[in-house]
Design an enzyme around this catalytic site. Sequence first.
Site, PDB file in Angstrom:
ATOM      1  N   LYS A  27      -5.633  60.735  83.359  1.00  0.00           N
ATOM      2  CA  LYS A  27      -6.233  59.526  83.916  1.00  0.00           C
ATOM      3  C   LYS A  27      -6.945  58.756  82.816  1.00  0.00           C
ATOM      4  O   LYS A  27      -7.549  59.350  81.933  1.00  0.00           O
ATOM      5  CB  LYS A  27      -7.236  59.899  85.015  1.00  0.00           C
ATOM      6  CG  LYS A  27      -7.949  58.712  85.641  1.00  0.00           C
ATOM      7  CD  LYS A  27      -8.818  59.137  86.805  1.00  0.00           C
ATOM      8  CE  LYS A  27     -10.101  59.824  86.382  1.00  0.00           C
ATOM      9  NZ  LYS A  27     -11.004  60.083  87.535  1.00  0.00           N
ATOM     10  N   LYS A  87      -1.282  61.229  92.356  1.00  0.00           N
ATOM     11  CA  LYS A  87      -2.378  60.614  93.100  1.00  0.00           C
ATOM     12  C   LYS A  87      -2.214  59.098  93.167  1.00  0.00           C
ATOM     13  O   LYS A  87      -1.993  58.447  92.139  1.00  0.00           O
ATOM     14  CB  LYS A  87      -3.716  60.935  92.426  1.00  0.00           C
ATOM     15  CG  LYS A  87      -4.014  62.422  92.278  1.00  0.00           C
ATOM     16  CD  LYS A  87      -5.432  62.650  91.779  1.00  0.00           C
ATOM     17  CE  LYS A  87      -5.691  61.966  90.460  1.00  0.00           C
ATOM     18  NZ  LYS A  87      -7.054  62.176  89.958  1.00  0.00           N
TER      19      LYS A  87
END
Length: 255
Positions: A27, A87
């Site tokens: 991320k 995600k």
Amino acid sequence: MRLLVSLRAADEVAAALAGGADIIDAKEPAHGSLGPVSPDVLRAISSRVPSSVPFSIALGDFTDTVAVEDAVSIAGRTRQQGPLYLKLGFAGEPSAEAVSTLIGVAHRAAHPAPGAVVVPVAYADSVNAGSPLPEDILSAAVGAAARAFLVDTYTKDGCGLLDWLDPERLRSLARRARAASMVFGLAGSLDVGAVEQVAGLADVVGVRGAACRGGRGGTVDTALVRSLRERLEAGAASGRVSDRWQRPARASTDR
């Protein structure tokens, strides 16, 4: 009970694993709560994560089905072996019905990838994200037969998960997710104390800033990850979430 540590660079992998991270997450915190890393960085991080360690990828926020399908399809090809969590959030999409459609598209796009699991993400501060309430996104996820569900915070302004959702709402979300046989995860500016507080509820607890020297924009540190690992285990052993919490003083829209 598993600890997910978010990384922005390949040279953070060793530190996270040495500290006891169970899941490695790719991320870019500078790009938001679910900011994706660049393709080159993603490949570099993935190459250093053993196939025995679950790998997670933040794909971003979506309001368009074509964008979801493309992102999930590409990410699903990142790893050929081992568990893979994809995600995706829904900032800017206020319709729960539209979110359900997006999750369904993501689920179908991920199906060919071995071990890939789509993780719909709900924001505790949904008012800031312009997305449905966590309860509504969970309903959409259940309807789309999702196998995992994560609650995070959209705005990183000093207010964490427990400032937005009280223990009873967290318990309710956890019960509903588990009743649907879903992996239930919690994240959102969790410090060491908050990790221990929520450990009794979640299957997965995700961190970034608390695992880094220098906060979210810093570098993952083995000692900090190890401390989080220990507090997570202590909280899981207690089997309950603390009732100490407070509401945020304001609903900021700052990133």
